[in-house]
Scaffold this active site. Structure first.
Site, PDB file in Angstrom:
ATOM      1  N   GLY A  93     -69.953 -20.619 -10.500  1.00  0.00           N
ATOM      2  CA  GLY A  93     -70.771 -19.661 -11.242  1.00  0.00           C
ATOM      3  C   GLY A  93     -71.916 -19.181 -10.382  1.00  0.00           C
ATOM      4  O   GLY A  93     -72.201 -19.742  -9.320  1.00  0.00           O
ATOM      5  N   SER A 132     -75.833 -18.332  -9.221  1.00  0.00           N
ATOM      6  CA  SER A 132     -77.109 -19.029  -9.276  1.00  0.00           C
ATOM      7  C   SER A 132     -77.693 -18.888 -10.685  1.00  0.00           C
ATOM      8  O   SER A 132     -77.555 -17.840 -11.331  1.00  0.00           O
ATOM      9  CB  SER A 132     -78.063 -18.402  -8.250  1.00  0.00           C
ATOM     10  N   SER A 133     -78.310 -19.951 -11.188  1.00  0.00           N
ATOM     11  CA  SER A 133     -78.981 -19.978 -12.497  1.00  0.00           C
ATOM     12  C   SER A 133     -78.024 -19.936 -13.687  1.00  0.00           C
ATOM     13  O   SER A 133     -78.462 -19.761 -14.824  1.00  0.00           O
ATOM     14  CB  SER A 133     -79.998 -18.824 -12.630  1.00  0.00           C
ATOM     15  N   GLY A 154     -76.259 -22.484 -14.781  1.00  0.00           N
ATOM     16  CA  GLY A 154     -76.268 -23.751 -15.503  1.00  0.00           C
ATOM     17  C   GLY A 154     -75.314 -24.795 -14.978  1.00  0.00           C
ATOM     18  O   GLY A 154     -75.064 -25.797 -15.648  1.00  0.00           O
ATOM     19  N   LYS A 155     -74.800 -24.613 -13.771  1.00  0.00           N
ATOM     20  CA  LYS A 155     -73.808 -25.540 -13.217  1.00  0.00           C
ATOM     21  C   LYS A 155     -74.371 -26.947 -13.040  1.00  0.00           C
ATOM     22  O   LYS A 155     -73.705 -27.931 -13.374  1.00  0.00           O
ATOM     23  CB  LYS A 155     -73.294 -25.015 -11.875  1.00  0.00           C
ATOM     24  N   SER A 156     -75.570 -27.039 -12.500  1.00  0.00           N
ATOM     25  CA  SER A 156     -76.143 -28.367 -12.228  1.00  0.00           C
ATOM     26  C   SER A 156     -76.393 -29.142 -13.515  1.00  0.00           C
ATOM     27  O   SER A 156     -76.184 -30.363 -13.570  1.00  0.00           O
ATOM     28  CB  SER A 156     -77.443 -28.227 -11.429  1.00  0.00           C
ATOM     29  N   ASP A 166     -76.414 -27.127  -2.991  1.00  0.00           N
ATOM     30  CA  ASP A 166     -77.830 -27.009  -2.654  1.00  0.00           C
ATOM     31  C   ASP A 166     -78.319 -28.231  -1.875  1.00  0.00           C
ATOM     32  O   ASP A 166     -79.184 -28.115  -1.003  1.00  0.00           O
ATOM     33  CB  ASP A 166     -78.679 -26.845  -3.919  1.00  0.00           C
TER      34      ASP A 166
END
Length: 238
Positions: free
Chosen positions: A32, A34-35, A37-39, A59
């Site tokens: 997905g 950046s931003s 919500g993957k993490s 990252d």
């Protein structure tokens, strides 16, 4: 050892094993912008899954780099090598029998092709992590650690390749529910997997295709504006 149970399914030995007969682990591959919500989803997955899993975020690999001055024309190759090393670290962890959750940004097609060649496609669960562009912009502004417009630049390409095994939309669904959706799928995986389908289409002649297109010096990454040092802060790569 005749086989092992990973994600609720019994797997026989085959490609992707290490000496001693260890069956390769599963890779839950979160793709997905950046931003998106993957993490957060990855953290919840590690909390709810009942076997040992590792979260390998890209990252973290970018953050491992030192920060000497790099000439702007050299930066694309530095970034490409970082991504390629990250892919091989994930492949090695899985080949040793570890279950891995990866969060990734497939904003360049070569990144996907590299992973298709390295990972056992039967053992990858490809997850599309979607989010509306308006919400991505809101999150990007709120977090303040990403360049304005990064997610919008990635948006057209990231989900353009084909099928997913699981899709979730974090615009209005929280990371806990997304993780539960993915966890539920792991116990009833279907075949051919999305990675198998994509590999058949994008790597039709096997590893030879990768040798032609994925050498570190070929098809350099898109240049991205940087500071005077010619370095990008972690998490701000294209």
């Amino acid at each position: 050892m005749p086989g092992s149970i990973r994600g609720g399914t019994r797997e026989s030995q085959g490609p992707g094993t290490v000496p001693g007969g260890t069956s390769s682990g599963l890779i839950v591959f979160l793709n997905g912008t950046s931003s998106s919500g993957k993490s957060g989803i990855a953290r919840e997955l590690l909390r709810i899954l009942d076997e040992p899993w590792f979260h390998l975020p890209v990252d973290a690999f970018h953050a491992m780099r030192s920060s000497p001055e790099v000439a702007p024309e050299e930066l694309p190759l530095v970034l490409r090598r970082t991504w390629m090393g990250f892919h091989r670290a994930v492949a090695g962890m899985a080949a040793a029998g570890n279950n891995v959750v990866v969060d990734h940004v497939l904003s360049e097609e070569w990144r996907l092709v590299d992973c298709l060649e390295l990972f056992d496609p039967r053992k990858v669960v490809l997850v599309g992590v979607r989010c509306s562009l308006d919400e991505l912009r809101r999150r990007e502004s709120a977090r303040g650690d990403r360049p304005a417009g990064l997610a919008a630049r990635q948006f057209p390409q990231v989900h353009s390749y084909g099928p997913y095994d699981v899709e979730c939309d974090t615009t209005a669904t929280d990371s806990v529910d997304c993780a539960r959706q993915i966890g539920s799928y792991l116990s009833r995986r279907s075949f051919p997997t999305a990675f198998q389908q994509l590999r058949a289409r994008l790597v039709p002649d096997g590893h030879e295709a990768g040798k032609r297109t994925l050498s570190p010096g070929s098809r350099p990454e898109r240049a991205t504006p940087t500071g005077a040092s010619g370095c990008l802060p972690p998490g701000q790569e294209p």
